[in-house]
Design an enzyme around this catalytic site. Structure first.
Site, PDB file in Angstrom:
ATOM      1  N   CYS A 113      -6.975  11.141  16.590  1.00  0.00           N
ATOM      2  CA  CYS A 113      -7.096  12.612  16.544  1.00  0.00           C
ATOM      3  C   CYS A 113      -6.828  13.189  15.161  1.00  0.00           C
ATOM      4  CB  CYS A 113      -6.161  13.249  17.560  1.00  0.00           C
ATOM      5  SG  CYS A 113      -6.507  12.727  19.239  1.00  0.00           S
ATOM      6  N   HIS A 249      -4.867  20.606  15.836  1.00  0.00           N
ATOM      7  CA  HIS A 249      -5.638  19.723  16.719  1.00  0.00           C
ATOM      8  C   HIS A 249      -5.516  20.267  18.140  1.00  0.00           C
ATOM      9  CE1 HIS A 249      -7.133  16.412  18.921  1.00  0.00           C
ATOM     10  NE2 HIS A 249      -5.948  16.013  19.362  1.00  0.00           N
ATOM     11  N   ASN A 279      -9.717  17.987  24.632  1.00  0.00           N
ATOM     12  CA  ASN A 279      -9.343  17.219  23.435  1.00  0.00           C
ATOM     13  C   ASN A 279     -10.547  16.381  22.979  1.00  0.00           C
ATOM     14  OD1 ASN A 279      -8.290  15.472  21.535  1.00  0.00           O
ATOM     15  ND2 ASN A 279      -6.489  14.909  22.734  1.00  0.00           N
TER      16      ASN A 279
END
Ligand SMILES: CC(C)(COP(=O)(O)OP(=O)(O)OC[C@H]1O[C@@H](n2cnc3c(N)ncnc32)[C@H](O)[C@@H]1OP(=O)(O)O)[C@@H](O)C(=O)NCCC(=O)NCCS
Length: 322
Positions: A113, A249, A279
């Site tokens: 990520c 994020h 996500n």
């Protein structure tokens, strides 16, 4: 002084949308649980004929259009992804071919990520030290392909998408600072148990699916955003009011709220897309940035702080003038 400046940003989301209500029909979960615990309402899922490179290619073209650069202008292509099309060649090479960016170096980065921030860090260093004049940094993922659709503790969290940025050498301020970190001690908390060198055991139902200790990762992510906030405050000599927008994020709305609180940023200065995108790993930050640039919230000259945390663990932040 020489800077690397973002001159174009773009993104792409697959057409297919999977809502929480759709997931209710697939597993023992509820729209209410998902929204309360994560803030997620829906996510985009790649079609069978879409891949990480095809998503990334469209995002790249949008970014290049905004920057008004052609494939021949590019001196470096970096693709941040943990879901490459193939083991070899790298997804960056596949995108390079489709763009027609002949002979331009092209590499993949897997920092999960945090990949887009790792990519920005590398591109920034490459450009300011004279490696070239223009770099394309793409964050692209098809996480749906490594999601175990029988595991409700992870399946509700992820989505597919891509974002891209064109960076160009400039005398005007661009990237002001980057910090990237990793700590490999927590591999077991967020991983795919199998993989290429370890092999696959699909017959035992053990493919390369994401497995996560959600609770432990949650705590670690919040603590990391705290240390990130301290690093940023040090960069700014304490002047956090200089930051116009915080783009974290997008993993969980509760993590975003906690991170904003640590930074002392009010939520009207935070870009959050986790409700619509879920996500999307390395794609999440450029996707959110592109959305906020195109809807007019982020304007030229605004100061942005971006921060990410992911498997590895990896984490990082960057401050930049857009
Ligand atoms: C995954 C996450 C949303 C779970 O939220 P949580 O509040 O920690 O919830 P828990 O894991 O403690 O589970 C609570 C209960 O909900 C259940 N549950 C888990 N997933 C569920 C789902 N999709 N639907 C309904 N119930 C679910 C659990 O089984 C548990 O039930 P139990 O109490 O009977 O054992 C949260 O931990 C998280 O977001 N973690 C970080 C994720 C992340 O950011 N990952 C990527 C980093 S880049």
């Amino acid at each position: 002084m020489t800077y690397a400046r973002i001159t174009g940003i773009g993104s792409y989301l697959p057409e297919k949308v999977l809502t929480n209500k759709d997931l209710e029909k697939m597993m023992d979960t509820s729209d209410e649980w998902i929204r309360e615990r994560t803030g997620i309402k829906r996510r985009h899922i790649a079609a069978d004929d879409e891949t990480t490179s095809s998503l990334g290619l469209i995002a790249a073209r949008h970014a290049m259009e905004m920057a008004d650069v052609t494939a021949g202008d590019l001196d470096m292509i970096i693709v941040a992804t943990c879901t490459p099309d193939k083991v070899i060649p790298g997804t960056a090479c596949i995108i390079q071919r489709h763009l027609g960016a002949k002979r331009c170096p092209a590499i993949d980065i897997n920092a999960a990520c945090s990949g887009f921030i790792y990519g920005l860090d590398q591109a920034n260093r490459y450009l300011v030290t004279g490696g070239g004049r223009r770099a394309l940094v793409i964050g692209a993922e098809t996480l749906s392909r490594i999601t175990d659709w029988h595991d409700r503790t992870t399946a509700v969290l992820f989505g597919d998408g891509a974002g891209a940025a064109v960076l160009e050498v400039s005398d005007e301020p661009g990237i002001l600072s980057t910090h990237i970190h990793a700590n490999g001690e927590f591999e077991d908390l967020l991983q795919t148990r199998n993989g290429v060198s370890l092999g696959f055991d699909a017959s035992a139902g053990l493919g390369a699916f994401i497995e996560m200790n959600g609770n432990a990762v949650f705590k670690r992510a919040v603590a990391t955003f705290d240390s990130m906030a301290r690093e940023t405050v040090a960069d700014l000599d304490g002047h956090l009011e200089d930051i116009d927008w915080f783009i974290p994020h997008q993993a969980n709305m509760r993590i975003i709220l906690a991170a904003a609180k640590k930074l002392g940023m009010s939520m009207d200065r935070v870009i959050a897309t986790v409700d619509e995108h879920a996500n999307t790993s390395a794609a999440s930050i450029p996707l959110a940035m592109d959305l906020a640039v195109r809807d007019g919230r982020i304007k030229r000259g605004d100061t942005l702080l971006i921060g990410a945390f992911g498997a590895g663990f990896t984490w990082g932040s960057a401050m930049l003038e857009f």
